[in-house]
Structure formats: C-alpha cells, structure tokens
Design an enzyme around this catalytic site. Structure first.
Site, PDB file in Angstrom:
ATOM      1  N   GLU A  68     105.202  -3.553  16.350  1.00  0.00           N
ATOM      2  CA  GLU A  68     106.401  -2.720  16.150  1.00  0.00           C
ATOM      3  C   GLU A  68     106.200  -1.319  16.713  1.00  0.00           C
ATOM      4  O   GLU A  68     106.976  -0.424  16.411  1.00  0.00           O
ATOM      5  CB  GLU A  68     106.716  -2.649  14.648  1.00  0.00           C
ATOM      6  CG  GLU A  68     106.958  -4.007  14.004  1.00  0.00           C
ATOM      7  CD  GLU A  68     107.997  -4.823  14.745  1.00  0.00           C
ATOM      8  OE1 GLU A  68     107.708  -5.992  15.053  1.00  0.00           O
ATOM      9  OE2 GLU A  68     109.077  -4.277  15.044  1.00  0.00           O
ATOM     10  N   PRO A  81     111.616   2.012  23.279  1.00  0.00           N
ATOM     11  CA  PRO A  81     113.084   2.074  23.205  1.00  0.00           C
ATOM     12  C   PRO A  81     113.591   3.430  22.725  1.00  0.00           C
ATOM     13  O   PRO A  81     114.751   3.775  22.919  1.00  0.00           O
ATOM     14  CB  PRO A  81     113.425   0.974  22.188  1.00  0.00           C
ATOM     15  CG  PRO A  81     112.234   0.088  22.137  1.00  0.00           C
ATOM     16  CD  PRO A  81     111.052   0.972  22.403  1.00  0.00           C
ATOM     17  N   ARG A 112     106.238   2.749  45.136  1.00  0.00           N
ATOM     18  CA  ARG A 112     106.980   2.551  46.385  1.00  0.00           C
ATOM     19  C   ARG A 112     107.419   3.888  46.988  1.00  0.00           C
ATOM     20  O   ARG A 112     107.781   3.951  48.155  1.00  0.00           O
ATOM     21  CB  ARG A 112     108.168   1.635  46.188  1.00  0.00           C
ATOM     22  CG  ARG A 112     109.243   2.155  45.256  1.00  0.00           C
ATOM     23  CD  ARG A 112     110.252   1.064  44.944  1.00  0.00           C
ATOM     24  NE  ARG A 112     110.984   0.657  46.115  1.00  0.00           N
ATOM     25  CZ  ARG A 112     112.002   1.336  46.640  1.00  0.00           C
ATOM     26  NH1 ARG A 112     112.373   2.487  46.083  1.00  0.00           N
ATOM     27  NH2 ARG A 112     112.624   0.893  47.708  1.00  0.00           N
ATOM     28  N   ASP A 150     116.171   6.599  50.929  1.00  0.00           N
ATOM     29  CA  ASP A 150     116.726   7.947  50.755  1.00  0.00           C
ATOM     30  C   ASP A 150     118.222   7.879  50.487  1.00  0.00           C
ATOM     31  O   ASP A 150     118.759   8.640  49.702  1.00  0.00           O
ATOM     32  CB  ASP A 150     116.459   8.793  52.005  1.00  0.00           C
ATOM     33  CG  ASP A 150     114.972   9.166  52.079  1.00  0.00           C
ATOM     34  OD1 ASP A 150     114.509   9.582  53.137  1.00  0.00           O
ATOM     35  OD2 ASP A 150     114.311   8.997  51.029  1.00  0.00           O
TER      36      ASP A 150
HETATM   37  C1  LIG Z   1     107.823  -3.967  20.427  1.00  0.00           C
HETATM   38  N1  LIG Z   1     108.693  -2.863  20.539  1.00  0.00           N
HETATM   39  C2  LIG Z   1     110.012  -3.017  20.039  1.00  0.00           C
HETATM   40  C3  LIG Z   1     108.215  -1.584  20.796  1.00  0.00           C
HETATM   41  C4  LIG Z   1     108.372  -0.581  19.816  1.00  0.00           C
HETATM   42  C5  LIG Z   1     107.886   0.704  20.074  1.00  0.00           C
HETATM   43  C6  LIG Z   1     107.276   0.981  21.273  1.00  0.00           C
HETATM   44  C7  LIG Z   1     107.121  -0.007  22.246  1.00  0.00           C
HETATM   45  C8  LIG Z   1     107.581  -1.292  22.001  1.00  0.00           C
HETATM   46  C9  LIG Z   1     107.394  -2.340  23.073  1.00  0.00           C
HETATM   47  N2  LIG Z   1     108.717  -2.777  23.530  1.00  0.00           N
HETATM   48  C10 LIG Z   1     109.466  -2.027  24.393  1.00  0.00           C
HETATM   49  C11 LIG Z   1     108.952  -0.935  25.064  1.00  0.00           C
HETATM   50  C12 LIG Z   1     109.796  -0.243  25.924  1.00  0.00           C
HETATM   51  C13 LIG Z   1     111.114  -0.658  26.094  1.00  0.00           C
HETATM   52  C14 LIG Z   1     112.030   0.077  27.016  1.00  0.00           C
HETATM   53  N3  LIG Z   1     113.350  -0.102  26.878  1.00  0.00           N
HETATM   54  O1  LIG Z   1     111.534   0.823  27.866  1.00  0.00           O
HETATM   55  C15 LIG Z   1     111.557  -1.745  25.388  1.00  0.00           C
HETATM   56  N4  LIG Z   1     110.743  -2.424  24.564  1.00  0.00           N
END
Ligand SMILES: CN(C)c1ccccc1CNc1ccc(C(N)=O)cn1
Length: 228
Positions: free
Chosen positions: A118, A91, A156, A171
């Site tokens: 986490e 995230p 793809r 495209d």
């Molecule tokens: C478990 N979490 C909160 C976490 C925390 C840190 C890294 C990865 C994760 C794995 N979760 C993800 C991964 C990607 C996305 C995105 N938006 O690309 C959403 N969530």
C-alpha cells in the site's frame, strides 16, 4: 552521463527497458547507466522482512522505514559527488508532463523509489523523497511500471538516443499540441486514400496542413491543453 538508481523489490522487471528498443540501445551507447537496489539486501532478519502492518489498522501492508533508509544510505555512499534528485512514483504525486520530463532529462542523477503493497511509511517520503510524481490518475500494483515510463521518456530525450529525424519530429510534440495524422504506403488501401496534400510535394502546404490538423485535434480532444 545520466545515472538512474532504482529502489525496487522486483528489479528483474527493468529488463523491459534494458533489453529492447531505444532504451536498450541508449544503455549500450552509454547514454545512461542504471543500478537497481533491493531493500531486502538491507534487512537483518532471517526472513528479510521489508513490509509490516499499518498503525491504525486498515487493509494491506506498508514498506518499512529502516530497510529503505539503509538502501538510500548505500546509494548515496556510492555517488557522493553527484547531486541527487529522488522521485517517488505514487498516485498521490504531481501528474507528469512532457515539460517536467524535459527538465528531469537535464539532471545528472535520478533516484526512483518504487512502492509496493500500500506504499511506504510516510517518514521515508519526509526524509528521503524530493518529488512525488504520478504518471496518470490511476492505480497499478507497484511503482516499477510508472518508473520505467518516466525513465523511457527521459532517456529518449538524451542527445544521441533518437536518430536525427526523430528528434526533430519530437520537437513538434513539445509545442504543446497533439500530433497530426500520419500515413505511409500504400497510397490507397481498402478504398481509403492518403490526403492529397501529402502527395503534393509542396512542403509549405504540407507543414500548414499538419499544423492545422494538430490544432483541430487538440481543440477537439484535449481543449485543456490549449491556452497554456
Ligand atoms: C500500490 N499502490 C497503490 C501504491 C501506493 C503508494 C505508492 C505507490 C504505489 C504503487 N502503485 C502506483 C504507483 C504510481 C502510480 C502512478 N499513477 O504513477 C500508480 N500506482
């Protein structure tokens, strides 16, 4: 041929893209290859521990540094000649765009790190990750589904992945506008008819109408995409 190396404790999830659809056909056609690596295979304790509690306190667990380091080492021992690009789905990453997908689709090799719990020890990101990407501004329980979405978008675009007519159509997407409405048989259903222009056989008018629809939809739904 494009090669994906994926680091995940839930490797079986990736059958979602290897078992069906365009991504499965592309695999069978040899347009890409995929190897999934489980950090548990790089532990040395009886419980195959890959997570631990966060320093400083706080909820949840983190993926530990050493099993991930040893996984990266094993991956890079296997493909020393190919330059690698390592992406961490999180995230905290840069939002993924079709333009970035098109750039990634030109790489010979991509390693994807899928976080669980986490996330991972920050030193993993500092030492092994080239790029942090988010597929949207939301949180899911692991990086596997985001990784599969990135992989599908990249696969793809590989030459030969889509039939000729599809690749021509996608495209039109990459002109930075939303897509126009689409219709198929029957011509009238539940009192709703197909726009007459699409029945006219006048391909210039049809192309003009479709472009106009793309622009109107983009203005109405995603004005932020304009002025790029
Ligand atoms: C478990 N979490 C909160 C976490 C925390 C840190 C890294 C990865 C994760 C794995 N979760 C993800 C991964 C990607 C996305 C995105 N938006 O690309 C959403 N969530």
């Amino acid at each position: 041929m494009l090669r994906f190396d994926v680091i995940s404790i839930f490797g079986e999830m990736f059958s979602a893209i290897t078992a069906q659809g365009i991504s499965a056909k592309a695999l069978d056609k040899g347009l890409y290859e995929l190897a999934v690596w489980n950090p548990r295979d790089f532990t040395h304790d009886r419980h195959r521990t890959i997570d631990d509690r966060p320093y400083g306190g706080g909820p949840g667990m983190l993926m530990m540094y050493e099993p991930l380091r040893d996984t990266f080492k094993a991956i890079n021992q296997q493909q020393p000649e190919q330059p690698n690009h390592t992406i961490y789905l999180s995230p905290q990453g840069q939002p993924l765009t079709q333009q970035r997908v098109a750039e990634l689709a030109t790489l010979p090799r991509i390693t994807l790190l899928c976080g669980r719990y986490e996330g991972v020890d920050e030193r993993v990101i500092e030492n092994f990750v080239d790029e942090e990407i988010a597929i949207g501004d939301f949180v899911v329980s692991g990086g596997e589904l985001p990784a599969m979405m990135l992989m599908d978008a990249v696969i793809r675009l590989q030459p030969g992945a889509l039939g000729h007519q599809d690749s021509a159509r996608q495209d039109s997407f990459s002109d930075g506008l939303l897509d126009c409405p689409h219709y198929t048989r029957p011509e009238v259903v539940d009192g709703k008819a197909v726009p007459p222009v699409l029945m006219s056989g006048n391909h210039a008018h049809i192309a003009k109408w479709r472009y106009e629809q793309q622009r109107q939809r983009t203005q109405a739904r995603r004005p932020d995409l304009l002025n790029n």
